[in-house]
Scaffold this active site. Structure first.
Site, short mmCIF file in Angstrom:
data_model
loop_
_atom_site.label_atom_id
_atom_site.label_comp_id
_atom_site.label_asym_id
_atom_site.label_seq_id
_atom_site.Cartn_x
_atom_site.Cartn_y
_atom_site.Cartn_z
N ASP A 13 0.82 -1.36 -0.02
CA ASP A 13 -0.03 -0.01 -0.06
C ASP A 13 0.71 1.10 0.05
OD1 ASP A 13 -2.33 -1.63 0.09
OD2 ASP A 13 -2.39 -1.69 2.45
N LYS A 16 1.93 2.23 -5.15
CA LYS A 16 2.57 1.65 -6.37
C LYS A 16 1.49 2.01 -7.46
CE LYS A 16 2.22 -2.57 -4.29
NZ LYS A 16 2.06 -2.04 -2.89
N GLY A 17 0.15 1.75 -7.15
CA GLY A 17 -0.91 1.89 -8.49
C GLY A 17 -0.66 3.20 -8.90
N GLY A 40 -4.70 -4.24 -3.66
CA GLY A 40 -5.57 -3.21 -3.92
C GLY A 40 -4.78 -1.94 -4.54
N HIS A 41 -4.74 -1.79 -5.74
CA HIS A 41 -3.96 -0.52 -6.49
C HIS A 41 -4.76 0.42 -6.62
CE1 HIS A 41 -0.43 -3.54 -7.21
NE2 HIS A 41 -0.63 -3.58 -5.81
N GLN A 224 1.90 -6.22 -3.09
CA GLN A 224 2.33 -6.23 -1.76
C GLN A 224 3.71 -5.24 -1.58
OE1 GLN A 224 1.32 -9.67 -3.32
NE2 GLN A 224 -0.54 -8.51 -2.70
N ALA A 299 -7.56 -0.89 0.65
CA ALA A 299 -8.20 -0.71 -0.75
C ALA A 299 -8.84 -2.12 -1.31
CB ALA A 299 -7.24 -0.17 -1.71
N THR A 301 -9.77 -4.83 1.56
CA THR A 301 -10.53 -5.26 2.56
C THR A 301 -11.27 -4.32 3.35
OG1 THR A 301 -8.55 -5.40 3.73
CG2 THR A 301 -9.08 -7.53 2.58
N GLY A 302 -10.77 -3.31 3.14
CA GLY A 302 -11.38 -1.88 3.89
C GLY A 302 -10.91 -1.94 5.62
N ARG A 305 -5.32 0.43 8.38
CA ARG A 305 -4.13 0.08 8.48
C ARG A 305 -3.19 0.72 9.50
NH1 ARG A 305 -3.83 2.65 2.35
NH2 ARG A 305 -4.49 0.95 1.30
N LYS A 331 3.02 10.42 -0.47
CA LYS A 331 2.19 11.03 0.64
C LYS A 331 2.92 11.98 1.61
CE LYS A 331 -1.50 8.06 1.48
NZ LYS A 331 -2.19 6.97 1.68
N ASP A 333 2.55 14.73 1.52
CA ASP A 333 1.53 15.79 1.99
C ASP A 333 0.89 15.30 3.41
OD1 ASP A 333 0.61 13.55 0.03
OD2 ASP A 333 -1.29 14.54 0.78
N SER A 413 5.69 12.38 -4.33
CA SER A 413 4.28 12.25 -4.60
C SER A 413 3.70 13.02 -3.55
CB SER A 413 3.55 10.88 -4.81
OG SER A 413 2.30 10.92 -4.51
P1 GDP Z 1 -0.72 0.14 -3.44
O1 GDP Z 1 -1.23 -0.93 -3.08
O2 GDP Z 1 0.73 0.49 -3.26
O3 GDP Z 1 -1.12 0.71 -5.00
O4 GDP Z 1 -1.28 1.39 -2.61
P2 GDP Z 1 -2.96 1.59 -2.09
O5 GDP Z 1 -3.62 2.11 -3.39
O6 GDP Z 1 -3.27 0.55 -1.82
O7 GDP Z 1 -2.91 2.82 -1.12
C1 GDP Z 1 -2.46 4.07 -1.42
C2 GDP Z 1 -3.30 5.03 -1.08
O8 GDP Z 1 -2.62 6.25 -1.16
C3 GDP Z 1 -4.39 5.50 -2.31
O9 GDP Z 1 -5.55 5.63 -1.68
C4 GDP Z 1 -3.78 6.36 -2.96
O10 GDP Z 1 -4.97 6.93 -3.86
C5 GDP Z 1 -3.07 7.30 -2.07
N1 GDP Z 1 -1.95 8.12 -2.63
C6 GDP Z 1 -1.00 7.52 -3.30
N2 GDP Z 1 -0.07 8.62 -3.28
C7 GDP Z 1 -0.52 9.64 -2.47
C8 GDP Z 1 0.18 10.93 -2.25
O11 GDP Z 1 1.08 11.23 -2.55
N3 GDP Z 1 -0.61 11.62 -1.21
C9 GDP Z 1 -1.69 11.12 -0.81
N4 GDP Z 1 -2.44 12.15 0.11
N5 GDP Z 1 -2.47 10.10 -1.03
C10 GDP Z 1 -1.76 9.34 -2.00
P1 IMO Z 2 -1.01 -4.23 -2.40
O1 IMO Z 2 -0.29 -4.69 -3.47
C1 IMO Z 2 -0.93 -4.51 2.16
C2 IMO Z 2 -1.19 -8.61 3.68
C3 IMO Z 2 -2.34 -9.02 4.56
C4 IMO Z 2 -1.74 -10.16 5.45
C5 IMO Z 2 -0.51 -10.82 4.48
C6 IMO Z 2 -1.06 -12.24 4.02
O2 IMO Z 2 -2.08 -3.53 -2.35
O3 IMO Z 2 0.03 -3.34 -1.58
P2 IMO Z 2 -2.74 -12.94 1.98
O4 IMO Z 2 -3.96 -12.44 1.74
O5 IMO Z 2 -1.75 -12.10 1.01
O6 IMO Z 2 -1.95 -14.18 2.27
O7 IMO Z 2 -2.15 -12.12 3.44
O8 IMO Z 2 -0.29 -9.91 3.61
N1 IMO Z 2 -1.17 -8.21 2.39
C7 IMO Z 2 -1.22 -6.99 2.13
N2 IMO Z 2 -0.82 -5.63 2.80
N3 IMO Z 2 -1.07 -4.55 0.63
C8 IMO Z 2 -1.37 -5.42 0.00
O9 IMO Z 2 -1.20 -5.50 -1.17
C9 IMO Z 2 -1.43 -6.94 0.63
N4 IMO Z 2 -1.57 -8.23 0.43
C10 IMO Z 2 -1.67 -8.92 1.29
O10 IMO Z 2 -2.85 -8.10 5.24
O11 IMO Z 2 -1.12 -9.41 6.72
MG MG Z 3 -2.92 -1.69 -1.82
#
Ligand code: GDP
Ligand code: IMO
Ligand code: MG
Length: 433
Positions: A13, A16-17, A40-41, A224, A299, A301-302, A305, A331, A333, A413
């Site tokens: 999280d 990356k997305g 969840g990206h 991940q 993103a 499972t809701g 974090r 992040k 900001d 970012s």
């Molecule tokens: P990923 O799994 O690595 O793709 O990241 P996620 O999408 O799960 O979580 C990152 C969250 O931070 C998302 O809600 C993005 O929209 C948000 N995000 C990404 N970059 C920034 C940033 O620079 N600032 C803020 N405030 N939010 C960001």
């Molecule tokens: P993105 O790509 C954050 C965590 C789960 C749990 C552990 C094992 O959005 O960054 P699993 O279901 O993979 O066997 O769970 O890994 N986990 C993540 N945490 N971001 C993710 O993906 C994750 N994918 C799995 O919360 O601790």
């Molecule tokens: Mg994610």
């Protein structure tokens, strides 16, 4: 144009997305190499939000997208995601989306096993996403897994399914006291989905080799993060795949000599979902600030974090394991308005200072972070597009993170939208090896 791996340098999280979406403009194709729909990206384009789980984030820009052999694929989840994207106006065609025939399938019993196992573990649970990821990778390594290509040979598929059900139904019933499955229902369901997915099944390794030979640039999208890697993360509180740079090669069938740049994405602080050690975790008002201002809800499972200060030991570890060329710091900001910032520079245990991540999880559990303090900034950084326009304290903070991790910040970012970004060193501008 270069071939670039983008992966998480912390516990997932990291953003990356967003970074993949931003850099996709310069790539010809984007490929996922591990994980499944546990990811969840999130990307935000002109205020419109997309959350991708299995399909590479490049799909929103209409680039060729691929799923490599290292991914575990739940066909029902994929078809649902395709439908949702369609509703958002993103069209997916057989020409622009390819899935490796070698991809391992997540079956209904894998999900059941994942959930039953977590329930049995009780307080000691890993906190998985419950999507069947771990059990599917186990079957792969046990050499009994069912691959996407098997669905197109009915006899092979049925024989494998029968063997798997005999084993897993026994475990589900007798060890977990959980629901069991019948062959016919799964078979018919999966054969129906196989028809729907047929236009997309291909030989991804060969497609990538041909594309690279033709001078195309490939973006490898990690899911991940390094600390969730099955070998190099906080085992056993990890996911079941190789989330690190090496996984991009084995998970797509591409040789390491073809990779030109490895970009690690790191938040300017740290978060983690699920159980396991997290040395810089905060349980105070600052943790609350990071959680609220950073909207730190999963993103996929809701789930909330867990939040804490930036841990330079973690990102140094990621730099070494992945051979990071640069980092995307996201992040920033979220730190706006905090009077003082802390950075974990090392750990301490029984009066001894540790510069590197201990391999024993029980030691990491009791490590105390050694903090360095820096002044924060009060000005908003959101929307700033020039590094020089950032507050001096923010520039000093970034520079300190670069020094402590040994990795230059290639991208900064300051907001969720594609445009809220500064590119200092464009990974795709690197010359080919
Ligand atoms: P990923 O799994 O690595 O793709 O990241 P996620 O999408 O799960 O979580 C990152 C969250 O931070 C998302 O809600 C993005 O929209 C948000 N995000 C990404 N970059 C920034 C940033 O620079 N600032 C803020 N405030 N939010 C960001
Ligand atoms: P993105 O790509 C954050 C965590 C789960 C749990 C552990 C094992 O959005 O960054 P699993 O279901 O993979 O066997 O769970 O890994 N986990 C993540 N945490 N971001 C993710 O993906 C994750 N994918 C799995 O919360 O601790
Ligand atoms: Mg994610």
């Amino acid at each position: 144009m270069a071939n670039v791996i983008i992966l998480g340098a912390q516990w997932g999280d990291e953003g990356k997305g967003k970074i993949v979406d931003l850099l996709t403009e310069q790539a010809d194709a984007v490929v996922r190499f591990q994980g499944g729909h546990n990811a969840g990206h999130t990307l935000v384009v002109d205020g419109k939000k997309y959350v991708l789980h299995l399909i590479p984030s490049g799909i929103v820009r209409g680039k060729t997208c691929m799923i490599g052999n290292g991914v575990v694929l739940d066909p029902a989840a994929l078809l649902q995601e395709m439908e949702e994207l369609n509703r958002l106006g993103v069209t997916i065609t057989g020409a622009g989306f390819k899935i490796s025939a070698l991809t391992q399938l997540i079956m209904p019993y894998h999900r059941e096993l994942d959930v039953a196992r977590e329930k049995r573990k009780g307080k000691g649970k890993i906190g998985t996403t419950g999507r069947g990821i771990g059990p599917t990778y186990e079957d792969k390594m046990a050499r009994r897994g069912i691959r996407l290509g098997d669905l197109y040979n009915r006899q092979v598929f049925e024989a494998k399914l029968q063997e798997n059900l005999a084993y897993h139904n026994f475990v589900l019933e007798n060890y977990h006291n959980a629901a069991t499955f019948t062959l016919e229902a799964i078979r018919d369901d999966y054969l129906r989905m196989a028809d729907q997915l047929a236009p997309y099944v291909d030989d991804v390794s060969t497609l990538l080799a041909d594309a690279m030979d033709a001078g195309q640039a490939i973006l490898f999208e990690g899911a991940q993060g390094t600390m969730l890697d099955v070998d190099h993360g906080t085992y056993p509180f990890v996911t079941s795949s190789s989330t690190v740079a090496g996984g991009a090669c084995s998970g797509t069938g591409v040789g390491p000599t073809r990779i030109d740049y490895v970009l690690g994405v790191a938040k300017a602080y740290t978060t983690r979902v699920g159980s396991g050690p997290f040395p810089t975790e905060l349980h105070d008002a600052i943790g609350e600030h990071l959680f609220t201002v950073g909207h730190e809800l999963g993103a996929s499972t809701g789930r909330a974090r867990r939040c804490g200060w930036f841990d330079a030991v973690v990102v140094r570890h990621a730099a070494r394991i992945n051979g990071l060329t640069g980092m995307a710091l996201t992040k920033l900001d979220v730190l706006d308005g905090l009077p003082t910032l802390k950075i974990c520079v090392a750990y301490q245990r029984n009066g001894r200072r540790l510069e590197n991540m201990p391999s024993d999880p029980s030691i990491l559990e009791v490590c105390e972070p050694v903090y360095e303090e820096m002044p924060g900034w009060s000005e908003p950084t959101s929307g700033i597009t020039q590094v020089e326009a950032l507050p001096k304290a923010a520039r000093d903070y970034i520079q300190r993170l670069e020094t402590l991790t040994g990795v230059p910040a290639s991208i900064l970012s300051t907001g969720p939208d594609r445009i809220q970004t500064m590119i200092v060193d464009n990974p795709f501008a690197r010359p080919r090896r």
